[in-house]
Design a protein around this motif. Structure first.
Motif, PDB file in Angstrom:
ATOM      1  N   TRP A 134       3.179   2.238  -5.657  1.00  0.00           N
ATOM      2  CA  TRP A 134       1.887   1.988  -6.297  1.00  0.00           C
ATOM      3  C   TRP A 134       1.134   3.295  -6.510  1.00  0.00           C
TER       4      TRP A 134
ATOM      5  N   ARG B 203       0.812  -1.220   0.000  1.00  0.00           N
ATOM      6  CA  ARG B 203       0.000   0.000   0.000  1.00  0.00           C
ATOM      7  C   ARG B 203       0.845   1.270   0.000  1.00  0.00           C
TER       8      ARG B 203
ATOM      9  N   PRO C 126      -2.703   3.707  -4.230  1.00  0.00           N
ATOM     10  CA  PRO C 126      -2.585   2.370  -3.631  1.00  0.00           C
ATOM     11  C   PRO C 126      -3.838   1.862  -2.926  1.00  0.00           C
TER      12      PRO C 126
END
Length: 554
Positions: free
Chosen positions: A453, A448, A456
């Motif tokens: 990402w 996360r 996320p």
């Protein structure tokens, strides 16, 4: 400025200022004609006082500089919070959200930090760069685990794969190459098909009613695993050797609860004899139930094989895993406890983790209607609306595979995986990680992290549809930004089978039925932390018939 130039400068200053004083002192001391009174008089002079004070300050300065330089140049253990005597940081640890607490602590203390609980040192790693040091660069050193009181009881003293230490490598090789090789997995395809078709039929009989998807998932997975482990032992009268249904689910849930609990006997080994929380006692009760089931089935199979051989019947046709393991026993490759330990790994590990994944997958798919529609459109294209899902279809279901990866990213079944214990002192991120401590990697935080990402917290399977080889996110742990099943020598040995099962079960459920929440129910993503990160509240859903031909459900 470094310590060495500072020390030289002080020495030069000292000698320039007091060399004459030292010369005169030496002359007085070495002069046989000098009296003690002359020396004492000189000692009381201002020059002597200044010289002595300077020498004292100089010695202290050199000592301080060396001590400072030694401290700054010598590696230390990772930073971490202050803790109490004896109990350590235990009173400050949460119980339901440790993965989130460790993520926040990482923001305070850095990507690697430590804390003490009782006599144990725990080290938490929150970045893929440092995780690589553990699972790749120093994988051999970190390939060890320590048995707790509960895991020692459950695993026959470590005679299995998940928690064993020195025997782990050999058992894993046997399991992967002798049991879970491609040939054996394919040979058991009929067992998986029978179990999944049974679930589709059961759900069809309950169309329009509320179902607990966790119960559906567990029943399906337990049936699949039971079939492939000892499908040939099943009774034609509908018996399942006591492994299916509420009883086994209760035993499995209790075992995972006992393994997950903080045990005073583990934190303070000197108190283990007292079993103050009764964890050892309770674990032995659950272990005895499972062991009796394993022993009975193995005994029946051995007797059945003996009878078949006497009657001239070939027992090599359509082998299940139990028969494969018994063949290895006959070759003196495995003993009975190791066979039971491996069956334990498959039965408990396989049912719990796959069930958890299926519940989270159905939660996110029902919550994101556009995702469900796209999966079902892909199934219509690959399988056909007038056909049922077969395992041969799975490799073509790319969007479903991407959806499962996104589920594993947001809801990793093992948020911290199992802790590792280094076999010697080593360095990670510039810090000393001492031998025998417990090292956990917080992949929930890594999965996360906005550094790795985009958006996320958004559920977006599209992120796994990219053809960019530089961001290849497979399930093998090659990219340490995405490690749902571990990496290195401690990676999940049943990955190939687990991937087949979860894809096949999900594809069958989503192709055969439409799913929705009961009227008035709201989507809920609350979590329950443990060895596996489970959904806190059960997912209740209502299925409806999707295929036009009712005979496809039979």
């Amino acid at each position: 400025m470094s310590s060495k130039p500072t020390t030289n400068a002080a020495m030069d200053l000292y000698y320039c200022t007091h060399i004459q004083t030292f010369a005169k002192m030496e002359q007085l001391i070495n002069n046989n004609g000098s009296s003690w009174s002359e020396l004492i008089i000189y000692n009381n002079s201002n020059d002597f006082i200044v010289a002595a004070a300077t020498m004292s300050i100089l010695i202290l300065a050199i000592f301080w500089l060396k001590l400072t330089f030694f401290r700054s140049s010598s590696p230390s253990m990772p930073p971490g919070p202050y803790f109490l005597p004896i109990v350590g940081y235990l009173p400050f640890l949460g119980h339901d959200d440790l993965h989130k607490q460790f993520t926040k602590m990482g923001q305070t203390y850095g990507p690697i930090f430590k804390f003490n609980v009782g006599s144990r040192v725990h080290v938490i790693i929150n970045t893929p760069e440092l995780a690589r040091v553990v699972v790749r660069d120093q994988d051999k050193i970190f390939g060890h685990r320590k048995l707790t009181v509960a895991t020692s009881v459950i695993t026959y003293g470590g005679q299995e794969m998940a928690f064993s230490d020195s025997r782990s490598t050999n058992l894993r090789k046997i399991f992967v190459f002798e049991v879970l090789n491609n040939k054996n997995i394919e040979a058991c395809a009929c067992f998986r098909r029978d179990a999944v078709r049974k679930t589709v039929n059961d759900v069809f009989s309950k169309v329009g009613t509320s179902l607990n998807i966790g119960d559906v998932a567990f029943s399906t997975v337990a049936n699949v695993i039971t079939n492939i482990v000892w499908g040939n032992s099943r009774s034609d009268k509908g018996g399942n050797n006591g492994l299916l249904g509420d009883e086994f689910q209760a035993v499995a849930a209790k075992i995972f609860e006992l393994i997950s609990r903080v045990n005073i006997s583990d934190l303070f080994p000197s108190l283990a004899w007292f079993d103050l929380q009764g964890i050892k006692r309770d674990t032995m009760v659950q272990h005895k139930k499972l062991d009796q089931i394993f022993a009975n089935i193995m005994k029946e199979r051995i007797e059945s094989n003996s009878k078949k051989l006497d009657d001239g019947i070939d027992i090599d046709e359509k082998k299940d895993f139990l028969q494969i393991l018994l063949d290895l026993k006959d070759k003196q490759v495995l003993n009975l406890h190791q066979i039971k330990g491996l069956i334990l790994d498959i039965m408990l590990g396989g049912t719990d983790t796959t069930t958890t994944l299926l519940v989270w997958a159905m939660t996110e798919i029902v919550r994101n209607e556009n995702v469900m529609k796209r999966i079902q459109a892909e199934l219509e294209e690959v399988v056909g609306i007038n056909n049922i899902v077969e395992e041969s279809h799975i490799q073509k279901l790319q969007y479903l595979a991407a959806t499962i990866k996104e589920v594993l990213r947001l809801h990793p079944v093992g948020p911290l995986l199992f802790p590792r214990a280094p076999s010697e002192d080593c360095m990670v991120g510039g810090y000393i990680v001492p031998k025998g401590c417990f090292v956990s990697m917080n992949f929930w935080a890594i999965h996360r992290n906005p550094l790795y990402w985009d958006n996320p917290l958004e559920f977006n399977p599209e992120r796994f549809m990219s053809n960019d080889k530089t961001t290849n996110y497979d399930l093998l742990g090659n990219n340490l930004q995405f490690v749902p099943f571990g990496s290195g020598r401690r990676m999940c040995p049943g990955l190939q089978l687990a991937d087949k099962m979860q894809m096949y079960i999900l594809a069958s459920l989503l192709h055969s039925f439409d799913w929705r929440l009961p009227e008035g129910e709201k989507h809920d993503l609350s979590e329950k932390f443990g060895i596996a990160l489970k959904k806190l509240k059960p997912l209740i859903v209502i299925p409806s018939q999707r295929l036009p031909n009712a005979s496809l459900y039979m």
